[in-house]
Enzyme design. Sequence first.
Site, mmCIF file in Angstrom:
data_model
loop_
_atom_site.group_PDB
_atom_site.id
_atom_site.type_symbol
_atom_site.label_atom_id
_atom_site.label_comp_id
_atom_site.label_asym_id
_atom_site.label_seq_id
_atom_site.Cartn_x
_atom_site.Cartn_y
_atom_site.Cartn_z
ATOM 1 N NE ARG A 160 -17.185 -5.600 14.269
ATOM 2 C CZ ARG A 160 -17.500 -4.793 13.256
ATOM 3 N NH1 ARG A 160 -16.563 -4.068 12.690
ATOM 4 N NH2 ARG A 160 -18.721 -4.733 12.782
ATOM 5 C CB CYS A 192 -0.824 -0.017 8.339
ATOM 6 S SG CYS A 192 -1.552 -1.286 7.266
ATOM 7 C CB CYS A 203 -18.251 -0.077 9.560
ATOM 8 S SG CYS A 203 -17.092 -0.889 10.681
ATOM 9 C CB CYS A 261 -0.923 -0.009 1.217
ATOM 10 S SG CYS A 261 -2.015 1.424 1.263
ATOM 11 C CB CYS A 264 -18.479 -5.102 5.965
ATOM 12 S SG CYS A 264 -17.531 -3.658 6.506
ATOM 13 C CB CYS A 276 -15.329 -7.283 6.965
ATOM 14 S SG CYS A 276 -16.613 -7.143 8.194
ATOM 15 C CB CYS A 318 -1.401 4.004 8.110
ATOM 16 S SG CYS A 318 -2.497 4.617 6.785
HETATM 17 N N1 SAM Z 1 -6.599 0.497 3.214
HETATM 18 C C1 SAM Z 1 -7.893 0.769 3.726
HETATM 19 C C2 SAM Z 1 -7.918 1.914 4.696
HETATM 20 O O1 SAM Z 1 -6.899 2.228 5.285
HETATM 21 O O2 SAM Z 1 -8.979 2.497 4.867
HETATM 22 C C3 SAM Z 1 -8.566 -0.450 4.356
HETATM 23 C C4 SAM Z 1 -7.769 -1.413 5.206
HETATM 24 S S1 SAM Z 1 -7.025 -0.732 6.678
HETATM 25 C C5 SAM Z 1 -5.936 -2.022 7.131
HETATM 26 C C6 SAM Z 1 -8.352 -0.750 7.851
HETATM 27 C C7 SAM Z 1 -8.096 -0.302 9.265
HETATM 28 O O3 SAM Z 1 -7.380 -1.296 9.984
HETATM 29 C C8 SAM Z 1 -7.262 0.938 9.495
HETATM 30 O O4 SAM Z 1 -7.965 2.123 9.299
HETATM 31 C C9 SAM Z 1 -6.886 0.796 10.963
HETATM 32 O O5 SAM Z 1 -7.856 1.394 11.784
HETATM 33 C C10 SAM Z 1 -6.878 -0.730 11.162
HETATM 34 N N2 SAM Z 1 -5.531 -1.230 11.439
HETATM 35 C C11 SAM Z 1 -4.545 -1.423 10.536
HETATM 36 N N3 SAM Z 1 -3.427 -1.867 11.132
HETATM 37 C C12 SAM Z 1 -3.702 -1.970 12.454
HETATM 38 C C13 SAM Z 1 -2.949 -2.372 13.585
HETATM 39 N N4 SAM Z 1 -1.654 -2.739 13.479
HETATM 40 N N5 SAM Z 1 -3.529 -2.368 14.789
HETATM 41 C C14 SAM Z 1 -4.837 -1.990 14.904
HETATM 42 N N6 SAM Z 1 -5.596 -1.598 13.869
HETATM 43 C C15 SAM Z 1 -5.045 -1.585 12.653
HETATM 44 FE FE1 SF4 Z 2 -2.725 1.267 3.410
HETATM 45 FE FE2 SF4 Z 2 -2.635 0.145 5.792
HETATM 46 FE FE3 SF4 Z 2 -3.033 2.756 5.610
HETATM 47 FE FE4 SF4 Z 2 -4.987 1.044 4.829
HETATM 48 S S1 SF4 Z 2 -4.202 1.316 6.899
HETATM 49 S S2 SF4 Z 2 -4.247 2.876 3.755
HETATM 50 S S3 SF4 Z 2 -3.718 -0.633 4.035
HETATM 51 S S4 SF4 Z 2 -1.169 1.652 4.965
#
Ligand code: SAM
Ligand code: SF4
Length: 330
Positions: free
Chosen positions: A277, A77, A205, A70, A145, A114, A74
Amino acid sequence: MLIDSTATQPSITASSAPNNATVWSVDAIEALFDLPFNDLLWRAQTVHRAHFDANAVQLSTLLSVKTGGCPEDCGYCPQSVRHPTAVANQALLSQEEVLKAARAAKAAGASRFCMGAAWRSPKERDLDAVIDMIIGVRALGLETCATLGMLKPAQADRLKNAGLDYYNHNLDSAPEFYGDIISTRQYQDRLDTLKAVRNSGMHVCCGGIVGMGETRRMRAGLLHELANLNPAPESVPINLLVQVEGTPLHGTAALDLFEFIRTIACARITMPESRVRLSAGRESLSDEHQALCFLAGANSIFYGEQLLTTGNPDVERDRQLFQRLGLHSE
Ligand code: SAM
Ligand code: SF4
Ligand code: DTB
């Protein structure tokens, strides 16, 4: 002498906006956080019982339909291309692979499926493929979802027309902390996507992550944003940061779990009609901690051995926990 401390506390209430929507200030939510733990849980449980069956928990199963690589940054992530993690990239799965996982989720007792994709936002041809998945999953009798990143209004409308029930898009943190965690998209981008989803008629959500080094006031600030989306999201995932090696947030001081439970209780009180949740991070919680989360008003979980790229309690452990607590699934 026994003292009822709830009777001696100043009342903490929300005010009403002209359109009758309930408005929670950050101060009022922070005051909830500051309550003695027992008073907070009592209040949350009282609100919970006024709106839901207190022993029913909704089960959602997650599947990563496109993993890793990606472009976003973030800080929490493992799927960001910018973080050196052990996640292996996986291109978009086929409809048959997704349906196989959805059939297994249904057989295990999930009510919602989901689908998550590591995109900044979907391209039109990505959306075509995801729409086929949505149609197939729905035909199995599951709620659907998806979480695919940012959406334009026309994309949200396409997903709604395909039958998508919920769209997940998290605010993640309070606005003032957001820039410490993510630089490649703004808080306002997230609010714009949420507006597109709401206007399309899909259920929203939307939640966030705690344990990223934020203050209590920032946790209150996140809930303030969620509760005042007007209407509040139908589903509110509260994630406890899963610390993954290679991500910038790996090594963050662990959050006191009572503070995590307080966050759930405050979410329940400020969003009385939403499903709250108990989301990522559940694998690291004891059964006793999880029981306190349910007492605090959590009434939904991610169900199944895997979240997107990290682990979750196995189905057998959850079945035993539900049996020991007298919980039933929805
Ligand atoms: N890429 C899309 C986005 O960011 O909207 C969808 C997938 S993203 C992985 C969905 C959510 O997963 C993120 O917004 C975050 O809140 C959660 N998430 C990702 N990594 C995480 C982590 N290490 N611990 C807790 N929540 C996490
Ligand atoms: Fe990409 Fe992870 Fe951020 Fe979703 S949360 S936009 S998968 S880096
Ligand atoms: C949400 O709020 N939490 C889920 C879901 N929405 C998509 C994702 C949690 C991801 C945890 C880290 C991982 O497994 O990669």
